[in-house]
Write a protein that holds these residues in place. Structure first.
Motif, PDB file in Angstrom:
ATOM      1  N   SER A  37       0.830  -1.182   0.000  1.00 26.92           N
ATOM      2  CA  SER A  37       0.000   0.000   0.000  1.00 26.92           C
ATOM      3  C   SER A  37       0.868   1.237   0.000  1.00 26.92           C
ATOM      4  O   SER A  37       1.884   1.296   0.675  1.00 26.92           O
ATOM      5  CB  SER A  37      -0.910   0.027   1.240  1.00 26.92           C
ATOM      6  OG  SER A  37      -1.806  -1.046   1.209  1.00 26.92           O
ATOM      7  N   ARG A  45      -4.182  10.037   1.599  1.00 25.51           N
ATOM      8  CA  ARG A  45      -3.538   9.193   0.591  1.00 25.51           C
ATOM      9  C   ARG A  45      -3.324   9.997  -0.676  1.00 25.51           C
ATOM     10  O   ARG A  45      -4.109  10.873  -1.020  1.00 25.51           O
ATOM     11  CB  ARG A  45      -4.409   7.980   0.289  1.00 25.51           C
ATOM     12  CG  ARG A  45      -4.665   7.068   1.468  1.00 25.51           C
ATOM     13  CD  ARG A  45      -5.460   5.840   1.031  1.00 25.51           C
ATOM     14  NE  ARG A  45      -4.605   4.951   0.270  1.00 25.51           N
ATOM     15  CZ  ARG A  45      -3.950   3.922   0.795  1.00 25.51           C
ATOM     16  NH1 ARG A  45      -4.041   3.660   2.068  1.00 25.51           N
ATOM     17  NH2 ARG A  45      -3.198   3.146   0.050  1.00 25.51           N
ATOM     18  N   ASP A  95      -1.981   5.309  -5.639  1.00 24.70           N
ATOM     19  CA  ASP A  95      -3.022   4.282  -5.640  1.00 24.70           C
ATOM     20  C   ASP A  95      -3.403   3.913  -7.069  1.00 24.70           C
ATOM     21  O   ASP A  95      -3.586   2.738  -7.401  1.00 24.70           O
ATOM     22  CB  ASP A  95      -4.250   4.770  -4.872  1.00 24.70           C
ATOM     23  CG  ASP A  95      -4.112   4.580  -3.381  1.00 24.70           C
ATOM     24  OD1 ASP A  95      -3.475   3.596  -2.966  1.00 24.70           O
ATOM     25  OD2 ASP A  95      -4.631   5.409  -2.615  1.00 24.70           O
ATOM     26  N   ALA A  97      -5.324   0.478  -2.829  1.00 20.89           N
ATOM     27  CA  ALA A  97      -4.940   0.038  -1.482  1.00 20.89           C
ATOM     28  C   ALA A  97      -5.049  -1.469  -1.323  1.00 20.89           C
ATOM     29  O   ALA A  97      -4.568  -2.016  -0.322  1.00 20.89           O
ATOM     30  CB  ALA A  97      -5.809   0.729  -0.439  1.00 20.89           C
TER      31      ALA A  97
END
Length: 358
Positions: A6, A27, A32, A283
């Motif tokens: 991740s 994030r 991602d 993720a």
């Protein structure tokens, strides 16, 4: 705990060990998105391997994808390992996030292989089953992070290690050490990168240049298919094992590193920077990585690739789309909730009293 694949959060290189959803931590959707697109390429590449009579076009695409998809994955893993140290807290999370899932899935894949193909298939923890090599490799790379951050020229040194490995003959199959050493430069490169390097790829001239570069690479891959074995790209063998002169190991190490660097930059240049439908899936890439092998190997051993339809172009397209959709589904939150006990175990019960915050 977030999986070792991740991405870390914005501005915190070591926050890959932070709890998912931690307050005040945001994030970065770019990473991602990159991880999701990379895991799709991984699954598609694996789905192409058993295709009967795949043809030169598929082989060229396979060569093109394999030239950079795992290097990109590993560079990102290295980038978000920059804050790793040998503190008890981080070592514990490394063990529970990498070694424990490795042990669980090594047993699971062994039992699976016995059920669908070979009842006598042995359990060999020191010789990882197919795709599982990445977990012990990640453990070894990350545990050596402090060393690579200490030396003056880490990337050239890691390239020298990889080149020596490719020229050697005494490295066995234990923990797929040949792959560990030959892929090492990409992890070390990730450790050396900074946000500005990725920001550079967002520039319009870079994105425009990425298109013709990728096209030329595809043409080179098409030319190379009947001339150069794709086994070089797996980085599992030395030059001598591939029947080549020893010196070609060093030459191919440098050539493949350069090719992966260029094509990886082209890939990342076109990864979306904003939050999209795929962002939440980024993720869960470790889930997609570890679980898609059951479907690919299951289809192979149970005769799913024997249908004549798969020898046609529509059949190959269908396999490609199926693999992309499958790994997408495996990265979704419902699948992650079901398999979190195996992929991201907390194991607080194993800690001594007073150490429950590890």
């Amino acid at each position: 705990m977030v999986s070792p694949l991740s991405p870390a959060r914005t501005g915190t290189p070591s926050s890959d060990t932070a709890p998912a959803g931690a307050r005040g931590v945001e994030r970065d959707p770019f990473f991602d998105n990159a991880k999701y697109l990379a895991i799709v390429l991984v699954a598609v590449g694996h789905s192409w391997e058993p295709l009967p009579g795949s043809g030169r076009v598929v082989e060229a695409l396979y060569t093109f994808v394999y030239a950079f998809h795992m290097p990109v994955f590993i560079v990102i893993a290295g980038y978000f390992s920059r804050g790793f140290d040998i503190s008890p807290k981080r070592v514990w999370r490394l063990v529970t996030g990498v070694l424990v899932p490795y042990a669980v899935f090594e047993v699971a894949y062994t039992l699976f292989h016995r059920a669908v193909d070979d009842p006598g298939f042995p359990l060999t923890p020191a010789d990882p089953y197919w795709i599982l090599w990445f977990l012990p490799a990640l453990f070894l790379w990350r545990i050596t992070t402090p060393f690579w951050q200490l030396v003056r020229w880490p990337v050239p040194l890691s390239l020298a290690v990889a080149a020596l490995a490719s020229m050697s003959t005494g490295i066995g199959d234990d923990l797929q050490l040949m792959r560990v050493l030959q892929f090492l430069p990409f992890f070390v490169l990730g450790l050396c990168l900074r946000p500005g390097h990725f920001a550079y790829l967002r520039r319009t001239p870079v994105r425009i240049a990425a298109l013709p570069v990728a096209l030329v690479a595809l043409l080179v891959a098409y030319w190379a298919v009947p001339r150069v074995t794709t086994s070089w790209l797996f980085r599992s063998y030395s030059a001598r094992e591939l029947g080549e002169p020893v010196w070609t190991g060093a030459a191919m190490t440098l050539l493949m590193f350069a090719a992966a660097l260029v094509l990886g930059a082209c890939f990342l240049a076109w990864v979306p920077r904003r939050r999209l439908w795929m962002t939440a899936l980024g993720a869960g890439t470790l889930y997609g990585y570890l679980l898609h092998g059951f479907f690919v190997r299951g289809a192979r051993y149970l005769g799913g690739y024997d249908h004549p339809f798969l020898e046609t172009q529509p059949g190959r397209v269908a396999v490609t789309l199926t693999a992309a959709l499958l790994v997408t589904a495996l990265c979704t939150p419902p699948v992650r909730r079901v398999f979190r006990f195996a992929v991201e175990p907390r194991m607080r019960w194993a800690l001594r009293r007073g150490e429950t915050r590890a």
